[in-house]
Design a protein around this motif. Structure first.
Motif, PDB file in Angstrom:
ATOM      1  N   VAL A   1      26.127  43.079   3.531  1.00  0.00           N
ATOM      2  CA  VAL A   1      27.580  43.039   3.470  1.00  0.00           C
ATOM      3  C   VAL A   1      28.085  43.939   2.346  1.00  0.00           C
ATOM      4  N   GLY A   2      29.081  44.747   2.675  1.00  0.00           N
ATOM      5  CA  GLY A   2      29.669  45.669   1.714  1.00  0.00           C
ATOM      6  C   GLY A   2      29.127  47.077   1.795  1.00  0.00           C
ATOM      7  N   ALA A   3      27.991  47.265   2.443  1.00  0.00           N
ATOM      8  CA  ALA A   3      27.387  48.594   2.568  1.00  0.00           C
ATOM      9  C   ALA A   3      28.123  49.405   3.633  1.00  0.00           C
ATOM     10  N   PRO A   4      27.988  50.729   3.598  1.00  0.00           N
ATOM     11  CA  PRO A   4      28.580  51.553   4.662  1.00  0.00           C
ATOM     12  C   PRO A   4      28.105  51.083   6.037  1.00  0.00           C
ATOM     13  N   GLY A   5      29.002  51.151   7.012  1.00  0.00           N
ATOM     14  CA  GLY A   5      28.668  50.705   8.358  1.00  0.00           C
ATOM     15  C   GLY A   5      27.875  51.739   9.127  1.00  0.00           C
ATOM     16  N   ASP A   6      26.745  52.146   8.548  1.00  0.00           N
ATOM     17  CA  ASP A   6      25.849  53.131   9.157  1.00  0.00           C
ATOM     18  C   ASP A   6      24.606  52.397   9.643  1.00  0.00           C
ATOM     19  N   VAL A   7      24.437  52.311  10.949  1.00  0.00           N
ATOM     20  CA  VAL A   7      23.374  51.509  11.544  1.00  0.00           C
ATOM     21  C   VAL A   7      22.701  52.309  12.647  1.00  0.00           C
ATOM     22  N   VAL A   8      21.374  52.204  12.707  1.00  0.00           N
ATOM     23  CA  VAL A   8      20.598  52.853  13.759  1.00  0.00           C
ATOM     24  C   VAL A   8      19.787  51.784  14.483  1.00  0.00           C
ATOM     25  N   LEU A   9      19.844  51.783  15.800  1.00  0.00           N
ATOM     26  CA  LEU A   9      19.048  50.860  16.591  1.00  0.00           C
ATOM     27  C   LEU A   9      17.844  51.593  17.165  1.00  0.00           C
ATOM     28  N   VAL A  10      16.655  51.033  16.906  1.00  0.00           N
ATOM     29  CA  VAL A  10      15.411  51.636  17.382  1.00  0.00           C
ATOM     30  C   VAL A  10      14.596  50.581  18.125  1.00  0.00           C
ATOM     31  N   ARG A  11      13.694  51.053  18.954  1.00  0.00           N
ATOM     32  CA  ARG A  11      12.827  50.169  19.711  1.00  0.00           C
ATOM     33  C   ARG A  11      11.472  50.054  19.025  1.00  0.00           C
ATOM     34  N   GLY A  12      10.917  48.848  19.058  1.00  0.00           N
ATOM     35  CA  GLY A  12       9.597  48.629  18.493  1.00  0.00           C
ATOM     36  C   GLY A  12       9.377  47.158  18.235  1.00  0.00           C
ATOM     37  N   GLU A  13       8.117  46.772  18.050  1.00  0.00           N
ATOM     38  CA  GLU A  13       7.819  45.380  17.728  1.00  0.00           C
ATOM     39  C   GLU A  13       8.191  45.076  16.288  1.00  0.00           C
ATOM     40  N   THR A  14       7.986  46.043  15.390  1.00  0.00           N
ATOM     41  CA  THR A  14       8.291  45.877  13.977  1.00  0.00           C
ATOM     42  C   THR A  14       8.878  47.178  13.443  1.00  0.00           C
ATOM     43  N   VAL A  15       9.441  47.103  12.241  1.00  0.00           N
ATOM     44  CA  VAL A  15       9.967  48.303  11.602  1.00  0.00           C
ATOM     45  C   VAL A  15       8.866  49.333  11.405  1.00  0.00           C
ATOM     46  N   VAL A  16       7.706  48.886  10.965  1.00  0.00           N
ATOM     47  CA  VAL A  16       6.606  49.821  10.696  1.00  0.00           C
ATOM     48  C   VAL A  16       6.165  50.516  11.971  1.00  0.00           C
ATOM     49  N   GLN A  17       6.103  49.795  13.067  1.00  0.00           N
ATOM     50  CA  GLN A  17       5.751  50.434  14.331  1.00  0.00           C
ATOM     51  C   GLN A  17       6.792  51.479  14.713  1.00  0.00           C
ATOM     52  N   ALA A  18       8.059  51.174  14.461  1.00  0.00           N
ATOM     53  CA  ALA A  18       9.123  52.139  14.773  1.00  0.00           C
ATOM     54  C   ALA A  18       8.963  53.410  13.947  1.00  0.00           C
ATOM     55  N   VAL A  19       8.560  53.276  12.668  1.00  0.00           N
ATOM     56  CA  VAL A  19       8.343  54.458  11.838  1.00  0.00           C
ATOM     57  C   VAL A  19       7.146  55.253  12.329  1.00  0.00           C
ATOM     58  N   VAL A  20       6.052  54.559  12.558  1.00  0.00           N
ATOM     59  CA  VAL A  20       4.814  55.242  12.958  1.00  0.00           C
ATOM     60  C   VAL A  20       4.987  55.968  14.286  1.00  0.00           C
ATOM     61  N   ASN A  21       5.695  55.347  15.207  1.00  0.00           N
ATOM     62  CA  ASN A  21       5.922  55.964  16.519  1.00  0.00           C
ATOM     63  C   ASN A  21       7.193  56.804  16.540  1.00  0.00           C
ATOM     64  N   HIS A  22       7.896  56.871  15.375  1.00  0.00           N
ATOM     65  CA  HIS A  22       9.260  57.415  15.297  1.00  0.00           C
ATOM     66  C   HIS A  22       9.982  57.185  16.626  1.00  0.00           C
ATOM     67  N   ALA A  23      10.225  55.883  16.847  1.00  0.00           N
ATOM     68  CA  ALA A  23      10.700  55.381  18.126  1.00  0.00           C
ATOM     69  C   ALA A  23      12.045  55.991  18.529  1.00  0.00           C
ATOM     70  N   PRO A  24      12.318  56.066  19.825  1.00  0.00           N
ATOM     71  CA  PRO A  24      13.611  56.593  20.285  1.00  0.00           C
ATOM     72  C   PRO A  24      14.776  55.810  19.698  1.00  0.00           C
ATOM     73  N   ARG A  25      15.859  56.508  19.412  1.00  0.00           N
ATOM     74  CA  ARG A  25      17.054  55.861  18.881  1.00  0.00           C
ATOM     75  C   ARG A  25      17.926  55.384  20.036  1.00  0.00           C
ATOM     76  N   GLN A  26      18.152  54.113  20.104  1.00  0.00           N
ATOM     77  CA  GLN A  26      18.985  53.529  21.156  1.00  0.00           C
ATOM     78  C   GLN A  26      20.461  53.780  20.876  1.00  0.00           C
ATOM     79  N   LEU A  27      20.836  53.664  19.590  1.00  0.00           N
ATOM     80  CA  LEU A  27      22.241  53.826  19.218  1.00  0.00           C
ATOM     81  C   LEU A  27      22.302  54.271  17.767  1.00  0.00           C
ATOM     82  N   VAL A  28      23.251  55.151  17.461  1.00  0.00           N
ATOM     83  CA  VAL A  28      23.512  55.564  16.079  1.00  0.00           C
ATOM     84  C   VAL A  28      24.989  55.305  15.790  1.00  0.00           C
TER      85      VAL A  28
END
Length: 398
Positions: A353-380
């Motif tokens: 709360v209070g941070a800039p409303g900059d959000v990225v939605l990615v696919r993956g089981e975990t955050v680390v998997q999303a980084v390792v696979n540099h998963a597709p971005r669903q929404l920016v």
């Protein structure tokens, strides 16, 4: 639109929740949120991460949109590559606004909401590149925030008239003063750094200097940079990009330099290069040094690599720094997101709360998997404004 409700997202590896953005900032995070009259996006269980940050790139250089460039100039001769690039820009008639739009939109589609771009200022191109990138920054203000560095790529003291052009670039709105290898390019460390810091003092700007110089030469240049920062009371206003000399094998020498960098709150920007010595992020973090990362130039006359994806860059940081545990990979991601924003002296990108409303939605089981696979971005989402969907920017590139 600067208000948006994102439903059914996982923040990190947590349970599903909702994120409400109002007036460009995150106002609530909780499951079951309702916001009548506010546009809604269903994350359908995707992972939410903060907006990504490319803290070191060159928007005016990319050849995206052109036929594939055949590179016959090797990486062993820096000045040959600089001269070749300057010549090719003229030969191809590159439009810096068009090229920077293509580059910035591609990076934004991968989730970047903040970019720092070094922009060439030289006596051949004059201020044309800066004018083009500033035009792009204005046009993409709702898509990605772009900060500019006036960058004397072809040399500063060795090319008469460049210092005057740098002065004009800062007067017309460049955000920072750039510099480049005071010993290796200009072969005049005192003259080069005197100009850089005189301009910074005159215009009240920060400094971001490319320092490719390795070993003791790089350490000498770094010491000279810090001496000027101390003399001008520029604590927190100096960035050193690349800083290859901090990757030298003399541990005690590096430790002493890191202590001095930390005392002046000098920020380090890295690309986590595979073929050069590089500052080690754990070592920098142990001293409290702020670290950002960038893709540098992508698909240009310097090399064919890169696509603008800061999630992929987080993977490279993990590989280069032997970051294997999940907590360490998340640190690599933060360097490419909230940490990178802090290194740029910008509000931290974070899902709180209070941070800039900059959000990225990615696919993956975990955050680390999303980084390792540099998963597709669903929404920016930038400041509550949807800018890309399914890996494609909503604004069409020229």
């Amino acid at each position: 639109m600067t208000s948006l409700l994102i439903k059914n997202a996982h923040i990190g590896d947590g349970e599903r929740t909702d994120i409400l953005i109002r007036d460009g900032r995150i106002s609530e995070i909780a499951p079951g949120l309702e916001a009548p009259g506010v546009a809604t996006e269903d994350a359908v269980g995707a992972i939410a991460i903060p907006g990504l940050v490319d803290a070191h790139t060159h928007l005016d250089k990319s050849l995206i949109g052109w036929l594939w460039y055949k590179n016959d100039i090797g990486g062993g001769n820096l000045m040959a590559m600089i001269d070749n690039e300057r010549a090719m820009k003229a030969r191809l008639g590159l439009d810096p606004h068009v090229q920077s739009m293509r580059h910035a939109l591609q990076t934004a589609a991968y989730g970047a909401t903040l970019i720092r771009s070094h922009v060439d200022i030289d006596t051949d191109g004059g201020l044309r590149a800066l004018e083009g990138v500033m035009q792009t920054a204005d046009k993409l203000a709702d898509v990605v925030e772009i900060e500019t560095v006036a960058f004397p790529q072809s040399g500063l003291t060795i090319r008469e008239g460049t210092a005057e052009l740098m002065d004009q670039a800062l007067a017309m709105g460049a955000d920072l003063v750039g510099g480049l290898d005071p010993c290796g390019v200009d072969r005049d460390p005192k003259g080069h750094l005197d100009v850089v810091f005189d301009l910074a003092e005159k215009h009240g700007k920060g400094v971001d200097i490319h320092l490719h110089e390795r070993g003791e030469m790089g350490m000498f240049s770094m010491e000279e940079i810090l001496t000027r920062a101390e003399a001008l009371d520029m604590t927190g206003l100096v960035t050193i990009s690349h800083a290859f000399c901090l990757g030298m094998n003399d541990y005690q020498r590096v430790e002493a330099m890191l202590a001095r960098l930390a005392a002046l709150d000098v920020r380090i920007m890295t690309t986590a290069p595979a073929s050069s010595p590089a500052p080690m992020v754990k070592q920098l973090m142990a001293h409290g040094i702020r670290i950002g990362a960038g893709n540098d130039g992508i698909q240009d006359t310097w090399g064919p690599y890169g696509n603008g994806d800061m999630l992929e860059r987080a993977k490279f940081i993990g590989l280069r720094n032997n970051l294997r545990m999940d907590s360490e990979v998340k640190t690599a991601l933060d360097i490419c997101a909230g940490g990178g924003a802090e290194a740029m002296a910008k509000p931290r990108r974070a899902l709180e709360v209070g941070a800039p409303g900059d959000v990225v939605l990615v696919r993956g089981e975990t955050v680390v998997q999303a980084v390792v696979n540099h998963a597709p971005r669903q929404l920016v989402v930038k400041g509550g404004h949807v800018t890309a969907r399914d890996g494609k920017p909503l604004m069409e590139a020229p």
